[in-house]
Write an enzyme that holds these catalytic residues in place. Sequence first.
Site, mmCIF file in Angstrom:
data_model
loop_
_atom_site.group_PDB
_atom_site.id
_atom_site.type_symbol
_atom_site.label_atom_id
_atom_site.label_comp_id
_atom_site.label_asym_id
_atom_site.label_seq_id
_atom_site.Cartn_x
_atom_site.Cartn_y
_atom_site.Cartn_z
ATOM 1 N N ARG A 68 -66.933 95.240 14.826
ATOM 2 C CA ARG A 68 -66.746 93.855 15.256
ATOM 3 C C ARG A 68 -66.336 93.819 16.727
ATOM 4 N NH1 ARG A 68 -64.487 91.416 11.231
ATOM 5 N NH2 ARG A 68 -63.433 89.725 12.236
ATOM 6 N N LYS A 111 -60.039 84.033 12.381
ATOM 7 C CA LYS A 111 -59.996 82.615 12.050
ATOM 8 C C LYS A 111 -58.598 82.203 11.624
ATOM 9 C CE LYS A 111 -64.395 82.337 10.037
ATOM 10 N NZ LYS A 111 -65.065 82.093 8.792
ATOM 11 N N GLU A 141 -68.574 81.865 6.563
ATOM 12 C CA GLU A 141 -67.845 81.086 5.569
ATOM 13 C C GLU A 141 -67.391 79.806 6.257
ATOM 14 O OE1 GLU A 141 -64.406 82.936 3.777
ATOM 15 O OE2 GLU A 141 -64.042 81.130 2.581
HETATM 16 P P1 ATP Z 1 -62.614 86.304 10.950
HETATM 17 O O1 ATP Z 1 -62.419 87.771 10.791
HETATM 18 O O2 ATP Z 1 -62.561 85.811 12.351
HETATM 19 O O3 ATP Z 1 -61.721 85.494 10.070
HETATM 20 P P2 ATP Z 1 -64.776 86.317 9.160
HETATM 21 O O4 ATP Z 1 -65.422 87.644 9.156
HETATM 22 O O5 ATP Z 1 -63.892 86.011 8.041
HETATM 23 O O6 ATP Z 1 -64.101 86.042 10.541
HETATM 24 P P3 ATP Z 1 -67.149 84.947 8.431
HETATM 25 O O7 ATP Z 1 -67.429 83.501 8.485
HETATM 26 O O8 ATP Z 1 -67.061 85.598 7.115
HETATM 27 O O9 ATP Z 1 -65.821 85.166 9.248
HETATM 28 O O10 ATP Z 1 -68.147 85.736 9.373
HETATM 29 C C1 ATP Z 1 -69.539 85.561 9.376
HETATM 30 C C2 ATP Z 1 -70.182 86.771 9.981
HETATM 31 O O11 ATP Z 1 -69.695 87.006 11.293
HETATM 32 C C3 ATP Z 1 -69.895 88.034 9.184
HETATM 33 O O12 ATP Z 1 -71.100 88.756 9.040
HETATM 34 C C4 ATP Z 1 -68.887 88.766 10.006
HETATM 35 O O13 ATP Z 1 -68.991 90.134 9.802
HETATM 36 C C5 ATP Z 1 -69.277 88.340 11.425
HETATM 37 N N1 ATP Z 1 -68.128 88.443 12.314
HETATM 38 C C6 ATP Z 1 -66.932 87.845 12.186
HETATM 39 N N2 ATP Z 1 -66.089 88.203 13.165
HETATM 40 C C7 ATP Z 1 -66.776 89.061 13.965
HETATM 41 C C8 ATP Z 1 -66.465 89.782 15.153
HETATM 42 N N3 ATP Z 1 -65.272 89.710 15.733
HETATM 43 N N4 ATP Z 1 -67.437 90.560 15.691
HETATM 44 C C9 ATP Z 1 -68.648 90.640 15.128
HETATM 45 N N5 ATP Z 1 -69.004 89.991 14.017
HETATM 46 C C10 ATP Z 1 -68.085 89.208 13.424
HETATM 47 MG MG MG Z 2 -65.334 86.795 6.094
#
Ligand code: ATP
Ligand code: MG
Length: 573
Positions: free
Chosen positions: A274, A284, A48
């Site tokens: 994760r 984030k 995102e």
């Molecule tokens: P955050 O939890 O840091 O706010 P998010 O999941 O909201 O991150 P996205 O931009 O939606 O951020 O993530 C894009 C991809 O990265 C998704 O498939 C998510 O599952 C993966 N992702 C995000 N954080 C992690 C992590 N700590 N380990 C592994 N994969 C991750």
């Molecule tokens: Mg997300």
Amino acid sequence: MTDPTRPDAPTETPSPEEEGPNFVADLVAADVAAGKHGGKVVTRFPPEPNGYLHIGHAKAIVLDFEIAKRFGGRCNLRFDDTNPEAESVEFVEAIRRDVRWLGYDWGEHEYFASDYFERLYEWAKVLIRKGLAYVDSQTPEQIRLNRGDYHRPGTNSPFRDRSVEENLALFEKMRAGEMAEGEAVLRAKIDMAHPNVVMRDPLMYRIRHVPHHRTGNRWCIYPMYDWAHGQSDAIEGVTHSLCTLEFEDHRPLYDWFLEALEIDPRPRQIEFARLNLTYTVLSKRRLLQLVQGGHVDGWDDPRMPTLSGMRRRGFPPEAIRRFCRRIGVSKREGVVDVTLLEHMVRDHLEHTAPRAMAVLDPLKVVIDNYPEDAEESFEAPNHPTDPSFGTRTLPFCRELWIDRKDFMLDPPRKYHRLAPGREVRLRYACLVTCTDVECDADGRPTVVHCTFDPASRGGTAPDGRKVRGTIHWVSARHAVRGECRLYDRLFDVENPQGEDDFLAHLNPASRVVVENAMLEPSLAGLEPGTRRQFERTGYFVVDPDSTPERPVWNRTIALKDTWAKMVARGATG
Ligand code: ATP
Ligand code: MG
């Protein structure tokens, strides 16, 4: 192996025994073997654009792209841009830059969920016509209360049984901008008593009178993640949709939408744990707090766990990829020791970073028996074990800088560095013996006087006498003054993520700035991103703030390898 013609060439030894177990790869292999999707594999990385990518995203990127590569498929970059409030073009551009820097190429397969808004809208109408979606006019508060919780079933909305015609008419009004935010939502009609709360008539659309960074004012209804994601996967022909564990409860809904739309073959969602890292926050929201609160100098501050921060810090992308493969992929949540990542960084730099000398805490040395106007130079290898790095010349004269910690007025017996009456080797130059010391009023040494042995040029005594200590130095006449920024972990507790007030645990020493380091001349005028090992001090990289007049070097990491020590002790499991 290092490419001998290019000292900075990436070295990677992805020896299979070094890769952690990867259950996702096993599942995909089984699908391919069973001929699902005609044996094709298409994955996607779906960020995102509401922040910068961090090392957790790197785990997902490496998984998505390498699964695709391993099975001869492709990985799409899909921006999951369904929340216009928090998203921006700045973030889109940063994400592209960071994925590319990490070493992955999505070719022309760059997509945006917002490109599918029309298609999703039409599909929503398909569900309405099938009696599988309805416009709910409850207030957001009523919707929340009527959802029930883990222990109690939900309650049907009084609007749940609206006719197809009424639903279509209201949904069109929603889209046309004729309703206020919160006045209505579109929901899937599933089961308000479903044991999985996610399945209790989940929201598909909400009204937001907010412009979008790509679609401008064209839309005022925006799809929810669950409604957009699986359908976007289907549109792109994604076969395996890999996401983190928090989406496990959403998988039944992911499948429900695809089935309701009679999409075949269907992408398969697989969830993995994760990445969590000690001494690091990886959300984030919290990273945004660090940036907005001015606790760091922006998303690319070298202390940030973002890819742009790590790039500026000097972490090689090869080391990050190797780290991601090494930790493996499982369903078990855990916390990875940050010293493993640091070890990968050091290990890569050990083989790829040319050596140089810099004095961070300068103390003047005068060689009394060296002529005032004379100078000479010594040839020094750029790497201690790999001759392909070549050599450079180090200018030398009567006055030099050494590091303050390499001199002691009154040393213990085992101290092998410089002290009154003691002899040391100046690396690659000669042997010197301390004959006298000048001190200031507080007794702090200001000038160390030495004599050198002219027969020891090159660093060895002709009589073979033993000199235990070797210290680094820089010629005072030729030194370039520069700034060195010494970075350390941003947090001083192992699990800042678990702390309510994580900002109370910032490490006050996470950045120490050395204003006037004395650098050997070869360290001036280098491009940002150039890496060196400053001998005995650490790995450094040129910062983008650097100018030809004033070089700025960031310390990527110090030399002491905690992980390697734990491995040697058998403490890493
Ligand atoms: P955050 O939890 O840091 O706010 P998010 O999941 O909201 O991150 P996205 O931009 O939606 O951020 O993530 C894009 C991809 O990265 C998704 O498939 C998510 O599952 C993966 N992702 C995000 N954080 C992690 C992590 N700590 N380990 C592994 N994969 C991750
Ligand atoms: Mg997300």
